[in-house]
Enzyme design. Structure first.
Site, PDB file in Angstrom:
ATOM      1  NE  ARG A   1      -7.130   4.245  -3.130  1.00  0.00           N
ATOM      2  CZ  ARG A   1      -6.117   3.424  -3.373  1.00  0.00           C
ATOM      3  NH1 ARG A   1      -6.135   2.622  -4.422  1.00  0.00           N
ATOM      4  NH2 ARG A   1      -5.089   3.376  -2.548  1.00  0.00           N
TER       5      ARG A   1
ATOM      6  CG  HIS B   1      -2.777  -6.308   0.839  1.00  0.00           C
ATOM      7  ND1 HIS B   1      -3.553  -6.441  -0.287  1.00  0.00           N
ATOM      8  CD2 HIS B   1      -2.629  -4.979   1.019  1.00  0.00           C
ATOM      9  CE1 HIS B   1      -3.859  -5.238  -0.767  1.00  0.00           C
ATOM     10  NE2 HIS B   1      -3.298  -4.335   0.017  1.00  0.00           N
TER      11      HIS B   1
ATOM     12  CG  ASN C   1      -6.214  -3.063   1.775  1.00  0.00           C
ATOM     13  OD1 ASN C   1      -5.078  -2.855   1.416  1.00  0.00           O
ATOM     14  ND2 ASN C   1      -7.274  -2.718   1.054  1.00  0.00           N
TER      15      ASN C   1
ATOM     16  CB  CYS D   1      -3.737  -6.035  -5.577  1.00  0.00           C
ATOM     17  SG  CYS D   1      -2.795  -5.188  -6.884  1.00  0.00           S
TER      18      CYS D   1
END
Length: 300
Positions: A15, A209, A249, A240
């Site tokens: 995701r 992150h 991440n 992002c």
């Protein structure tokens, strides 16, 4: 040194990782990724997102992904469902756990979800009520807990307030997200101490992150603070879309290497995880973002 004996890894690659990719990704490739991750021993996988394809085109087809994956006993297959419409779509797909997301920064909230923090929390009320009725668990995310691309520093007390609101609404767990990766180990410990005054540590998770190369240091600092749940993304996929220059991440493989070295149990097989990361990177035509994976592959 009082570290947790067991850590739960929340795999967000399918995701949070894939949502920022520019090229279309076939449903079959998403299904293969999720199945590879569950086969590697990950028992919590965020599979997709029930949001408007206009906002996040890569999450189109989440219903087909849920229909196609091989659901293993004991594995949680979750989805992001930020509003009632998304929740209802998730429910139709048989999703048993959803996530909602708020921000600790007003500017980020306005630019990301087009409303204030308070308004965003109010939007979740019907989602949480519907989730209770249907016995669906809800996890809460907070973005920008250690810094905002627009507002700069974020007050830990503000994060604690948002976390408390999410918990009181019914979120069983709140994930603290360093969206732009500016956090340091010291700032992370101070943040957790502040938030833990409102929400018990056993109901908190870390989401880091690696923009400044600090994610593993922040995870270690979190472990020292008693946090035992961490979000990570296979092969370090993701970033992002609303935070310019923010890298992905923290890689699941790198987190696993750290935890294995600390003799903390996760139940995840490193080699199977590395293989899963390599396969999706080949599909995407990009290099693996995990340092541990690259080192292990070089030895193979």
């Amino acid at each position: 040194m009082n570290l947790p004996k067991k850590v739960r890894l929340v795999e967000v690659g399918p995701r949070d990782g894939l949502q920022n990719e520019k090229q279309p990704i076939e449903v079959a490739d998403k299904i293969r990724l999720v199945d590879d991750l569950s086969a590697a021993g990950l028992d919590y996988i965020e599979v997709g997102s029930f949001v408007s394809p206009k906002w996040v085109p890569q999450m189109a087809g989440s219903a087909e992904v849920f229909a196609g994956i091989r659901q293993r006993p004991g594995v949680t297959y979750a989805a992001l469902a930020p509003n009632l419409k998304g929740f209802e779509a998730a429910l139709e797909s048989g999703v048993k756990e959803v996530a909602v997301f708020a921000a600790a920064s007003e500017a980020f909230s306005q630019r990301n979800i087009n409303c204030s923090i308070k308004d965003s929390l109010e939007r979740f009320v019907p989602v949480l009520e519907a989730a209770r009725q249907h016995q669906v668990r809800v996890r809460g995310y907070i973005s920008c807990v250690l810094g905002c691309p627009y507002d700069g520093d974020v007050d830990p007390r503000q994060v604690a307030w948002v976390a408390r609101e999410l918990q009181q609404m019914g979120c069983y767990e709140v994930s603290l997200g360093d969206t732009i990766g500016v956090g340091t180990a010291g700032a992370t410990r101070r943040l957790i101490e502040a938030v833990a005054s409102e929400v018990p540590r056993e109901r908190l998770a870390g989401h880091f992150h690696d923009t400044y190369g600090q994610a593993l240091a922040n995870i270690y600092a979190s472990l020292l603070e008693g946090i035992a749940v961490f979000d990570s993304s296979v092969a370090g996929l993701g970033g992002c879309p609303y935070a310019k220059g923010a890298t992905g991440n923290v890689a699941s493989e790198d987190v696993l290497y750290l935890l294995n070295g600390l003799e903390i149990h996760t139940g995840v097989d490193m080699h199977a995880l590395v293989d899963a990361g390599q396969r999706i990177c080949a599909v995407l035509g990009k290099s693996n973002g995990s340092r541990a994976a690259k080192a292990l592959l070089a030895k193979a």
